[in-house]
Each structure stands twice: as C-alpha cells, then as structure tokens.
Design a protein around this motif. Structure first.
Motif, PDB file in Angstrom:
ATOM      1  N   ASN A 173       4.017  -4.788  -2.897  1.00 45.69           N
ATOM      2  CA  ASN A 173       4.167  -3.514  -2.181  1.00 45.69           C
ATOM      3  C   ASN A 173       5.301  -2.698  -2.780  1.00 45.69           C
ATOM      4  OD1 ASN A 173       2.209  -4.228  -0.347  1.00 45.69           O
ATOM      5  ND2 ASN A 173       3.577  -4.428   1.396  1.00 45.69           N
ATOM      6  N   ASN A 266       5.005   0.910   2.433  1.00 45.16           N
ATOM      7  CA  ASN A 266       4.456  -0.443   2.577  1.00 45.16           C
ATOM      8  C   ASN A 266       5.576  -1.462   2.451  1.00 45.16           C
ATOM      9  OD1 ASN A 266       2.352   1.461   1.356  1.00 45.16           O
ATOM     10  ND2 ASN A 266       1.136  -0.223   2.182  1.00 45.16           N
ATOM     11  N   SER A 279      -1.101  -5.429   4.165  1.00 43.96           N
ATOM     12  CA  SER A 279       0.141  -4.722   3.870  1.00 43.96           C
ATOM     13  C   SER A 279       0.483  -3.794   5.029  1.00 43.96           C
ATOM     14  CB  SER A 279      -0.020  -3.912   2.575  1.00 43.96           C
ATOM     15  OG  SER A 279       1.087  -3.072   2.341  1.00 43.96           O
ATOM     16  N   GLU A 281       2.227  -0.666   6.841  1.00 42.98           N
ATOM     17  CA  GLU A 281       2.845   0.653   6.662  1.00 42.98           C
ATOM     18  C   GLU A 281       3.957   0.775   7.699  1.00 42.98           C
ATOM     19  OE1 GLU A 281      -1.128   3.028   5.051  1.00 42.98           O
ATOM     20  OE2 GLU A 281      -0.562   3.219   7.157  1.00 42.98           O
TER      21      GLU A 281
END
Length: 702
Positions: A173, A266, A279, A281
């Motif tokens: 990320n 992320n 992932s 946010e």
C-alpha cells in the motif's frame, strides 16, 4: 444521532503540539486530525457509567480470557529517553523459539538498526521502476506517467504471496504523499498540476514480483513481470455489495454509482484465505474540500462526523479535479473510506470496493475463517473515540481462490464492538493502576448493524448504515476506543489482537472518560488488547478481552506488560501494526514514539514465563514510521514510511538521507532482514509445525 449544529472542525485552532510525531507528518498523513475537534460527539454511554450494573453478572459471559494477574508496580514518573532501560544488555539468545536474539536499545540514528548477527537490504524504494519501460527515478524530472510505472510513495501494508520456488508476489500500500519533501520548490499555497498528478500516481498500491536470493534473505524486484502493476488515485474500481448503484454514490462522472476512480490513503491491509489482498482506505477525508458548502441531500453529520475540511484542502487537489470539491460533487467523498480487494495473481481483474464492510477510516481489513467455513473480517476505525468492527459472511469460503469467492464479501452481517469491564468503576482511576482482580479485562458483544438486506439501526436503511457507518455505530452505543488500528488473529493461539495507538484526549474536559478497556487518562502511549471469541469461533457474537500491554516507559507506573518483569522490557510507545511469527509470538510496529526515540519493531512472547516481555528488534531512520511487518522463518520485512519527515525538512534540506546516504533525498522503502550465517530454513530458532500465515483454502485445480 449527533447534534448536527455542533461545529466539529476548528480550522483556527492554536498551533498544535505533536509530541514526537512531526508537524509535517500530521499535516500530510491525516490532515492534522488529532488537533481538530473530535468527530465523535455522540452521547454513547461510557463504560464507567454502566459498569456497576453488570458487576452482579461478572463472569457470566467471560470466555477464554487470559488471566494476567500482577500487582501494581510502584515507582517514579516516566523517565526521560536517556534513562530508559538498556534493553540491549539482555541476552536472550536461545531462550525462546523465534526470539533468539539480543534486543537493541532505543535508537535515534538515521538508519535501520537491527540486532547483532542480522543483515539487511533494500528491496525497493520510492520511484524504482516496476513496469516495463518505466525509467529510473529522477526527482528533478518526474512526471505522472513515470510515477505510474514506478514504486509509489509512503509504503504501508506489505504482503507476500508464493508464486513458485524462487519468486513471490509482493503487494504494498502507498498511504499518502508528502509534497514538501517530494518536490523541489514546492509551494503549498499554489501547487502545480504536474505536482498534483504525480501525487495522484504515487498513491494507491504496487504489485511487484520479487526473486528470492538463495542463501540469504535478499529479494530482487523483477521489473516488467506480467503480474506487476500499479493502482493509483485514478484507477477505476468497481463498487460491490448493497451500496452498489446507491444514489449516495452517484456523481456527474458516474451516474450509475458502480464505478469509482481511485483509492486513497491506503493504510494497513491483510491477505485473505482465498488469496487476495484487502486494503483499508483510512484518512480519505483530508483530500476533499469545501464541506461547509455542501447543499441538499448529504446530511451535515456526514461531513462533520468524518472530519471533512470545511474549506480548502491541504493539497488543493480541488483546483484540478471537481471530484475533490464537495461544493460541486458532494457524493465523491462517500466513494472513499472503504475496504478494497485486489487479486495479486490476475492483472486483468478490476479491483473492488467492498461496501458490505462499511465506510470508516479503515485501518486494515484482516480475515480468518470461522468454524463453519464463513469468512470473518476485522477492521479498526483509526480515530480517537472510534470503534472496532467485524464482518461475518453469509457464504462459506470455497476452494478455487479469488474467482470462486468473487462475491464472498458482498453478503453477510456487519457488527460493531461493545466492551464491558468487570471491575467497579472507582477502581479504574485513569493512572493505569490495576483493579483489585489484577487485570484490565472483561466481556464484550458484537452489536449487529445490518445484513445486506436488513438494517438493525433505527432510522437507518441498509445503505445508510454502510455509507454512514460511524453514525450508525454511534446510535447503537458502541464503545469509544483509543484509536483502534490494526486487528489480527493469532494463527497459533486463535486469539485476536488489536493495537490502540493513543488518545491524549481520553478523560480530558468534555471528552469521554476512562473505562476498563481504555483505562488511562491522556493515553499518549497507547495499548494492546487481547480478545478471545466465544468458543474460539471468529463468528461468535460475544467475546472476552484483556489488556496485554499498557505501553510506555517501563519505569512509569502507569504502564503494564502482562505482569512481566519490568527490567526485561524494551520501552515501547504508540503501537500501530501487529503480526505474528510461526511460533505465535506477537510483533508490533510503532507510529509516533512518545519516548524520544525513533519508531521500531518489537516482539512479544505470549505464552509461558516470558509472556509480556517486549523486546525491540529494530529501529527506523530519522522521521520514519515502521509499517507492514511481515515475519516468517526466512526473514523479517518492513516498510519504512516517511523517512525525513520532521519539522522543517524539505526537498532542498531534508533531515534524512536514508536509504542512499550522502546528500540524497529520503525515499520510503521496503526492507528485508535476515540472520547471517544460517540457512533460510533454520535462521530464527526452532521451527513450529509447517503452516501458512493464514488458513488457506486450497485450489483443487492447482
């Protein structure tokens, strides 16, 4: 519902005091979230208000809680960094499986410091090419097109997936960008379009195949591999689940509410048993502007509860794309804040935003399989006084990998956690003093918010629960926590561990007071919680819990380390990410160390006489944060995020020159560490029974 008349974002507040985290980090990482008014102004009952009513039934629901009896330790106040215990003097070689190394002392060097006997190497740095034809990094001649083919900025989550005997697929990320350090001559008041578009391309994720070096832990990126790719702030994502097609997600550019451009901020993530990556946010709110100008349709609580800027954003992206200007596109902010799923092995697949997991500032999305075969996903909401969530799927995980489980996360039940302590409220004094039963512990329940077809929150539809998840959780009385971050299940003991980074406003005037799950006033060092689901089933609706660590200087009487001998403790502050090795030891990375040293990575045995003995394994460079720890018997991998991000640091005059040295620009990077002089199969002590990091569902066609 919270009172919509309350003004939650004070942009004219006095200059903040950031502790050991720099003003620059707070500015670009989360939009100075900790120095605005707390978004959660709900009137939830605090545990201290309800604790006495449950004393008569204490123990009724308690399940599998690890007792950690210990007396409160007397002593002086917190010692300064220079007086911290000399952990490096502790020779623990051979004393515990997986922890046969001497802990390092807290450090302040511009380097990655590791124990004696270990080697390290850089796997990949910001700007290194990963796609075919991408150029070598040149910070003076960067473009968005170049950056889109190169490794992104500020690496966070880190995961590895076996490809063949010599190769692994690495997924990373990229949380955020720091334009002050990235660009020469950056003017924060007037950024250029070129700078903004480069920043868009530096966000998101990188998928990179790496080749293992026989005989050591080195990893070399395979540039141009067919599986390599970048996801950025402009990549198309598909919305799935109950919110797909909702009016809340429709915009001028997407009248269907099916397709979202980009993924932002992320942070942590997780690998799934069916072979994908989730992932989270996180601080997406900071990228949007003009929340005060939103008119019609969108409730003001949706702006204030998520901390959306009322005026201009820090990066001024709204000048270059209307989707970041809420006065023009009010629904765009509702299209961020989700858990996204990608398939590392299919470069043709469209990444998904899984709406059934709710919309918050997600710190990760980590999964495990329940006893009956259903998928369970845990996620913390990284904000002061916010909540812990869990999703349980309707369907069972199927063999066949990502394709066989393509809609697994679209139907199920979303829950939020309520924690109840088992000690009388007067015994939780805010000073970290253990209650009379010798542990901060109790029971908990998972409160259902909705299924994919039914809402359990009065006044909310299913769509509204999922789009305005914080508001729904407020209404059902979830427990306000001290920044719940990474949440992971231990594959050896089956327990769930949650990092709570800190909350300096706990118990201060007008804010939620202490409770047994958050027992310290002005909790600047954070804590780690250990949870046991009822019947050791991740799908259970009740759980037991205890606080494993109250972090800080072990000389400080407000700290607690599962009853361990304080002379054997490495000082630790602000736990952020957690993971486990093959022996079940807990590994913790930190973010914002408040003890005067740099952030680091720590290992903690969880069983036996050494339980709770925090041991520092590494320290990161100046201004950096330790992210994404990935620990196997072969090697330890971390992301070094935002090196050189200190007050006054700029592109022209950076405070760090890691990793390249000299007068070079600091570059966020992935690092690999391994024990010297031993084969990969025997480098970190006795080996536990062979097994994967997560419970994998085999593919019958493999």
């Amino acid at each position: 519902m919270a009172d919509s008349r309350r003004r939650l974002l004070n942009l004219l507040a006095p200059a903040p005091v950031h502790g050991n985290r720099s003003s620059l980090t707070c500015r670009f990482k989360c939009g100075d979230a900790c120095f605005h008014e707390v978004p959660n102004t709900s009137e939830n009952e605090y545990l201290g208000d309800i604790i006495d009513s449950v004393i008569s039934r204490r123990g009724l629901m308690k399940v599998g809680v690890v007792a950690a009896g210990a007396a409160a330790v007397a002593g002086s106040g917190a010692a300064a960094f220079v007086n911290a215990p000399k952990a490096a003097a502790l020779d623990t070689t051979g004393s515990l499986p997986g922890l046969g190394w001497t802990p390092i002392a807290p450090a302040r060097t511009d380097a990655v410091e590791v124990p004696a006997g270990f080697a390290q190497d850089i796997v990949i740095r910001w700007g290194d090419p990963i796609l075919a034809g991408a150029p070598e990094f040149d910070p003076y001649n960067q473009t968005a097109a170049k950056q889109a083919g190169q490794f992104g900025y500020n690496c966070d989550y880190l995961g590895f997936f076996p490809l063949d005997k010599q190769h692994e697929v690495m997924v990373v990320n990229h949380e955020y960008t720091d334009e002050v350090i990235m660009f020469p001559g950056y003017d924060a008041v007037n950024p250029t379009r070129a700078q903004v578009e480069i920043a868009w391309a530096a966000h998101g994720l990188s998928v990179v195949v790496v080749k293992k070096n026989q005989g050591n832990g080195k990893l070399k990126p395979v540039v141009g591999h067919r599986l390599n790719r970048r996801y950025t702030a402009t990549t198309p994502f598909e919305v799935t689940g109950p919110v797909r097609g909702s009016d809340y997600l429709k915009t001028s550019a997407d009248a269907t509410g099916h397709r979202v451009l980009g993924t932002l901020n992320n942070c942590a993530g997780g690998d799934t048993p069916w072979g994908t990556v989730l992932s989270g946010e996180e601080n997406f709110n900071q990228y949007f502007a003009n929340g005060a100008a939103v008119q019609g349709g969108l409730p003001q609580q949706a702006i204030s509860r998520y901390g959306i800027p009322t005026g201009a954003s820090e990066r001024k992206w709204e000048r270059f794309d209307d989707r970041f200007d809420l006065s023009r596109e009010p629904n765009e902010v509702l299209r961020q804040g989700w858990v996204v799923e990608i398939d590392p092995f299919d470069p043709t697949s469209t990444p998904k935003k899984r709406s059934m997991l709710g919309r918050t500032k997600h710190e990760a999305g980590t999964s495990v399989i329940a006893k009956d075969g259903r998928a369970v996903v845990y996620s913390g909401d990284d904000e002061r006084f916010d909540y812990l969530y869990k999703f349980v799927s309707t369907k069972k995980v199927q063999p066949g990998g990502a394709k066989a489980n393509a809609d697994l996360l679209d139907t199920g039940t979303l829950y939020v956690a309520r924690f109840t302590g088992d000690s009388p409220a007067p015994e939780i004094d805010g000073k970290g003093t253990l209650p009379s039963d010798g542990a901060f512990d109790g029971t908990g329940e998972w409160i259902p918010l909705c299924t994919d077809t039914e809402s359990f929150v009065d006044g909310f539809t299913v769509e509204e629960v999922l789009v305005f998840t914080r508001l729904a959780a407020d209404k059902v009385g979830a427990t306000k926590m001290d920044r719940p971050e990474d949440v992971e299940t231990n594959p050896v003991n089956g327990k769930v561990y949650m990092a709570l980074t800190n909350n300096t406003q706990r118990g201060t005037a007008g804010k939620a007071g202490v409770d047994e799950a958050n027992p310290r006033t002005a909790n600047k060092h954070g804590h780690v919680m250990e949870m046991s689901e009822a019947g050791q089933d991740p799908a259970a609706t009740t759980f037991g819990w205890n606080i494993l660590l109250l972090c800080g200087d072990p000389n400080d009487p407000s700290t607690y380390f599962a009853g361990a001998d304080r002379s054997k403790i490495s000082p630790i502050s602000c736990p952020d990410n957690v993971t486990f090795d093959e022996h079940g030891n807990l590994w913790i990375s930190t973010d914002g160390n408040q003890l005067g040293a740099h952030d680091g990575l720590y290992a903690v045995p969880l069983a036996g006489e050494h339980r709770g003995e925090v041991r520092q394994f590494l320290s990161v460079p100046t201004g950096a944060e330790t992210c994404g720890p990935w620990v196997t018997e072969e090697r330890v991998n971390i992301c070094v995020q935002h090196p050189g991000e200190t007050n006054g640091s700029t592109f022209e005059d950076p405070s760090s020159h890691w990793p390249d040295g000299g007068d070079s620009l600091p570059r966020p990077s992935v690092v690999t560490i391994w024990r010297q002089g031993k084969s990969a199969a025997n480098q970190r002590g006795p080996k536990a029974p062979a097994g994967p990091r997560v419970q994998r569902i085999p593919d019958p066609k493999a």
